[in-house]
Write a protein that holds these residues in place. Structure first.
Motif, PDB file in Angstrom:
ATOM      1  N   GLY A  73     -24.313 -60.431  17.820  1.00  0.00           N
ATOM      2  CA  GLY A  73     -22.954 -59.940  17.931  1.00  0.00           C
ATOM      3  C   GLY A  73     -22.702 -58.901  16.858  1.00  0.00           C
ATOM      4  O   GLY A  73     -23.404 -58.855  15.847  1.00  0.00           O
ATOM      5  N   ASP A 131     -18.078 -63.785  14.191  1.00  0.00           N
ATOM      6  CA  ASP A 131     -17.343 -64.552  15.203  1.00  0.00           C
ATOM      7  C   ASP A 131     -17.901 -64.323  16.599  1.00  0.00           C
ATOM      8  O   ASP A 131     -18.039 -65.268  17.376  1.00  0.00           O
ATOM      9  CB  ASP A 131     -15.856 -64.201  15.181  1.00  0.00           C
ATOM     10  CG  ASP A 131     -15.125 -64.786  13.990  1.00  0.00           C
ATOM     11  OD1 ASP A 131     -15.649 -65.719  13.353  1.00  0.00           O
ATOM     12  OD2 ASP A 131     -14.018 -64.310  13.687  1.00  0.00           O
ATOM     13  N   ALA A 132     -18.213 -63.081  16.930  1.00  0.00           N
ATOM     14  CA  ALA A 132     -18.750 -62.774  18.257  1.00  0.00           C
ATOM     15  C   ALA A 132     -20.111 -63.433  18.463  1.00  0.00           C
ATOM     16  O   ALA A 132     -20.376 -64.014  19.528  1.00  0.00           O
ATOM     17  CB  ALA A 132     -18.867 -61.267  18.453  1.00  0.00           C
ATOM     18  N   ARG A 170     -19.595 -67.273  18.884  1.00  0.00           N
ATOM     19  CA  ARG A 170     -19.047 -67.599  20.211  1.00  0.00           C
ATOM     20  C   ARG A 170     -20.134 -67.535  21.278  1.00  0.00           C
ATOM     21  O   ARG A 170     -20.243 -68.427  22.131  1.00  0.00           O
ATOM     22  CB  ARG A 170     -17.912 -66.640  20.574  1.00  0.00           C
ATOM     23  CG  ARG A 170     -16.588 -66.989  19.957  1.00  0.00           C
ATOM     24  CD  ARG A 170     -15.430 -66.234  20.604  1.00  0.00           C
ATOM     25  NE  ARG A 170     -15.682 -64.809  20.775  1.00  0.00           N
ATOM     26  CZ  ARG A 170     -15.416 -63.875  19.867  1.00  0.00           C
ATOM     27  NH1 ARG A 170     -14.901 -64.221  18.710  1.00  0.00           N
ATOM     28  NH2 ARG A 170     -15.651 -62.606  20.121  1.00  0.00           N
ATOM     29  N   LYS A 171     -20.951 -66.493  21.239  1.00  0.00           N
ATOM     30  CA  LYS A 171     -22.018 -66.344  22.223  1.00  0.00           C
ATOM     31  C   LYS A 171     -23.042 -67.472  22.086  1.00  0.00           C
ATOM     32  O   LYS A 171     -23.500 -68.029  23.085  1.00  0.00           O
ATOM     33  CB  LYS A 171     -22.710 -64.990  22.061  1.00  0.00           C
ATOM     34  CG  LYS A 171     -21.855 -63.829  22.474  1.00  0.00           C
ATOM     35  CD  LYS A 171     -22.588 -62.510  22.203  1.00  0.00           C
ATOM     36  CE  LYS A 171     -21.715 -61.321  22.481  1.00  0.00           C
ATOM     37  NZ  LYS A 171     -22.417 -60.055  22.162  1.00  0.00           N
TER      38      LYS A 171
END
Length: 71
Positions: A33, A37-38, A41-42
């Motif tokens: 990401g 955070d990205a 989440r993934k």
């Protein structure tokens, strides 16, 4: 009461600046990401998919999650 340990997510920054999130208890579960955070989440999404596949195919789930279901 049964204690359920969370699956640990490790975070690393690659040389090109991307963030890599991986779940050591689930080999192959990793995601890149642009932000932490990205990536997290993934990785969580992939981990849930892998766990569902493990349950559906009758494979053993990682030890921290064995107490998740009481059946």
């Amino acid at each position: 009461m049964v204690s359920i340990e969370p699956l640990r997510i490790e975070i690393d920054r690659e040389a090109d600046g991307r963030i890599l999130a991986s779940v050591p208890d689930l080999p192959g579960v990793m995601a890149y990401g642009e932000t932490q955070d990205a990536a997290v989440r993934k990785a969580k999404s992939i981990a849930l998919q892998v766990l569902a596949d493990m349950v559906a195919s009758g494979d053993d789930v990682p030890e921290p999650l064995k107490a998740l279901f009481a059946a």
